[in-house]
Design an enzyme around this catalytic site. Structure first.
Site, short mmCIF file in Angstrom:
data_model
loop_
_atom_site.label_atom_id
_atom_site.label_comp_id
_atom_site.label_asym_id
_atom_site.label_seq_id
_atom_site.Cartn_x
_atom_site.Cartn_y
_atom_site.Cartn_z
N HIS A 84 -7.44 -3.67 4.80
CA HIS A 84 -6.87 -2.32 4.70
C HIS A 84 -7.62 -1.53 3.64
O HIS A 84 -8.01 -0.37 3.85
CB HIS A 84 -5.38 -2.42 4.35
CG HIS A 84 -4.75 -1.16 3.82
ND1 HIS A 84 -5.00 -0.67 2.55
CD2 HIS A 84 -3.88 -0.29 4.38
CE1 HIS A 84 -4.33 0.43 2.35
NE2 HIS A 84 -3.64 0.69 3.44
N ASN A 85 -7.84 -2.13 2.48
CA ASN A 85 -8.55 -1.43 1.40
C ASN A 85 -10.01 -1.18 1.76
O ASN A 85 -10.58 -0.17 1.38
CB ASN A 85 -8.46 -2.24 0.11
CG ASN A 85 -7.07 -2.15 -0.52
OD1 ASN A 85 -6.10 -1.78 0.14
ND2 ASN A 85 -6.97 -2.48 -1.79
N LYS A 129 -4.29 -6.92 3.66
CA LYS A 129 -4.34 -5.86 2.64
C LYS A 129 -5.77 -5.64 2.14
O LYS A 129 -6.19 -4.51 1.89
CB LYS A 129 -3.44 -6.22 1.46
CG LYS A 129 -3.45 -5.21 0.31
CD LYS A 129 -3.13 -3.79 0.77
CE LYS A 129 -2.77 -2.86 -0.36
NZ LYS A 129 -3.76 -2.69 -1.41
N GLU A 159 -10.03 1.73 3.92
CA GLU A 159 -9.77 2.86 3.01
C GLU A 159 -11.06 3.32 2.33
O GLU A 159 -11.34 4.52 2.22
CB GLU A 159 -8.73 2.44 1.98
CG GLU A 159 -8.36 3.47 0.95
CD GLU A 159 -7.39 2.88 -0.08
OE1 GLU A 159 -7.68 2.95 -1.29
OE2 GLU A 159 -6.35 2.33 0.34
N SER A 217 0.83 -1.20 0.00
CA SER A 217 0.00 0.00 0.00
C SER A 217 0.86 1.25 0.00
O SER A 217 1.91 1.29 0.63
CB SER A 217 -0.92 0.03 1.22
OG SER A 217 -1.67 1.23 1.24
#
Length: 529
Positions: free
Chosen positions: A227-228, A224, A231, A170
């Site tokens: 995480h997105n 990840k 986001e 990222s």
């Protein structure tokens, strides 16, 4: 826009969705001969896949003194990357004309990072590389990949004794060049092979490098993905605040840019708040009139990780309304023509006058509190998956990796990491004493902000979803008793009682009959305990 090849999503175990794509191991011819390369000419690490992210991460590694060999299916990008390495300080980077030369130019045990489009291109690239690689070598996929695909690939390569890792990256193009957040998952011995490279090339913060071992293969991809998802939620929260400032308070782009710049020196400090200020203040250089933001079409694209996060939340029985609301907002934004037609038929409410400074302060409080809820939801999802798959992910370390380099880096992350360091078994971030106090302090302002949005016709799925999450989680008793009673009424699904253990069924009317063995009625039902 980019469309992910869903046929290549691979499912197994108790996951109900089953890919219809070809997931068989690709056939590999007998190992061909590698060209001769002098040992002193071999490189520390290879990177295959030279879109901008790949180019920048290759140059990042070379900038830190690691010799890098790069490869790509098209030669011009190899030449471009080699030229960039020369122009940026004669960095130790070499090109290769084909797969065989690429592998031959690597020191043993070979370490290869691939950055190609997720799905079938990854399988094809792995097959081409593995044909030349040997036992003990390592392949790392740095793309946004669905985690069961990484598990499948690791199992396939294990038969050749080739290590495989899935690693989330990222930070975008800038982060890839100057220091991203790296989220690797795979065999610990494989991570040890590249630890020096990853830790030196990742973002550096006061807590250390934003790279560290997360767990077995699949864990890095999962972290990840979440995480997105976080986001997605964070971006939607900011968009909802922007909507109020712009359409209710009538603030100009410069005024909003200055406000976000001011907020970036407070508890809201984050990369996304910082770039929001820069976006809002950017003049349009195509027309020479106005600001770029006012020319941008209100349709948000997506590549799939947010959708995967919401699907996984449902699969793992973890509530994630902030993230789900952001996904819904993106879906609705795509229906531009329908929305334009609806705007001529469905009436908007009359805007309520309010004290400008009061609503700005309320929005600040609501934005911070909602961000905390978004992280709480994402981390709860990571924990649920970690427990189910026996990954043993440290949530404190997971959050620490996000403190620098990545898109969701923010001032509050070290505090979140500290909360899980103090109490690794913390059931939810919301009940950490420090964060609970901050949420309680902002509760009234948060509610005023959400009420203002609703009464003025401003859609706020993530601000309101965050508040609803808090209000549901803080309640010792919910109206779920009525919902479960309804299920028993029309379907004989049974219920639990507060005064006795076991499952029960009520004959609610004369038409209801005994349902026999209650255990048979509840077989297959996911009961949350």
């Amino acid at each position: 826009g980019y469309v992910r090849n869903e046929d290549y999503v691979f499912y197994e175990g108790d996951v109900a969705r089953k890919s219809e794509g070809n997931t068989e191991k690709p056939s590999v011819n007998p190992k061909p001969t590698l060209p001769e390369v002098a040992e002193e000419d071999k490189c520390d690490v290879g990177l295959w896949g030279l879109a901008v992210m790949g180019q920048n991460f290759a140059l990042n590694m070379a900038s830190h003194g690691f010799s890098v060999c790069v490869g790509n299916r098209s030669a011009p990008k190899v030449d471009l990357t080699v030229k960039r390495a020369k122009d940026e300080g004669n960095l130790p980077l070499k090109g290769s004309k084909d797969t065989a030369e690429f592998v031959a130019k690597l020191k043993q045990p070979r370490k290869v990072i691939i950055l190609v489009q997720a799905g079938k291109p990854v399988d094809d690239t792995i097959a081409q590389l593995a044909a030349y690689m040997e036992p003990g070598d390592l392949i790392i996929d740095g793309g946004n990949e669905w985690f069961p695909n990484s598990i499948r690939r690791a199992e396939s390569l294990k038969t050749k004794s080739i290590h495989f890792m899935g690693m989330g990256i990222s930070g975008g193009e800038e982060g890839a060049r100057n220091g991203p957040s790296l989220m690797p998952g795979g065999p610990k011995e494989a991570y040890d092979m590249v630890e020096d490279i990853l830790t030196k090339c990742s973002a550096q913060t006061s807590t250390g490098p934003c790279a560290g071992y997360l767990g077995p293969v699949g864990s890095g991809n999962y972290v990840k993905m979440v995480h997105n998802g976080i986001e997605y939620g964070d971006m939607q929260l900011i968009a909802e605040v922007y909507d109020v400032l712009n359409n209710c308070l009538g603030m100009t782009n410069n005024e909003m840019a200055n406000l976000f710049e001011e907020w970036n020196s407070t508890e809201l400090n984050s990369y996304l708040i910082e770039i929001t200020s820069k976006i809002l203040s950017k003049k349009d250089d195509m027309t020479g009139e106005g600001y770029v933001i006012d020319y941008v079409l209100d349709k948000t694209g997506m590549k799939g990780t947010g959708k995967w996060t919401v699907e996984e939340a449902a699969e793992r029985a973890v509530a994630a309304p902030t993230i789900a609301g952001s996904l819904d907002a993106r879906v609705l934004s795509a229906h531009k023509e329908e929305r334009e037609y609806a705007s001529t038929i469905l009436a908007a409410p009359i805007l309520n006058k309010t004290e400008k400074e009061q609503i700005i302060d309320d929005l600040r409080a609501a934005l911070y509190a909602s961000k905390v809820c978004s992280y709480a939801q994402g981390l709860s999802l990571i924990r649920a998956a970690s427990n189910q798959f026996d990954w043993n992910i440290s949530l404190s370390e997971c959050v620490r990796l996000w403190t620098g380099g990545c898109i969701i880096r923010a001032e509050l992350l070290p505090k979140i990491s500290e909360a899980f360091t103090k109490n690794p078994d913390l059931p939810n971030l919301l009940v950490d004493p420090s964060f609970a106090g901050e949420l309680n302090l902002r509760s009234v302002a948060w509610r005023r902000a959400v009420a203002f949005c609703i009464t003025n016709g401003i859609a706020c799925p993530s601000l309101s979803g965050s508040l609803t999450y808090l209000d549901s989680y803080r309640r010792a008793r919910l109206p779920a008793n009525l919902t479960q009673a309804q299920r028993d009424f029309f379907g004989g699904h049974t219920y639990e009682r507060i005064d006795a253990p076991g499952r029960f069924h009520t004959e609610w009317t004369d038409a209801h009959k005994t349902i026999g063995d209650i255990n048979e009625r509840t077989a297959g039902e996911k009961l949350q305990t």
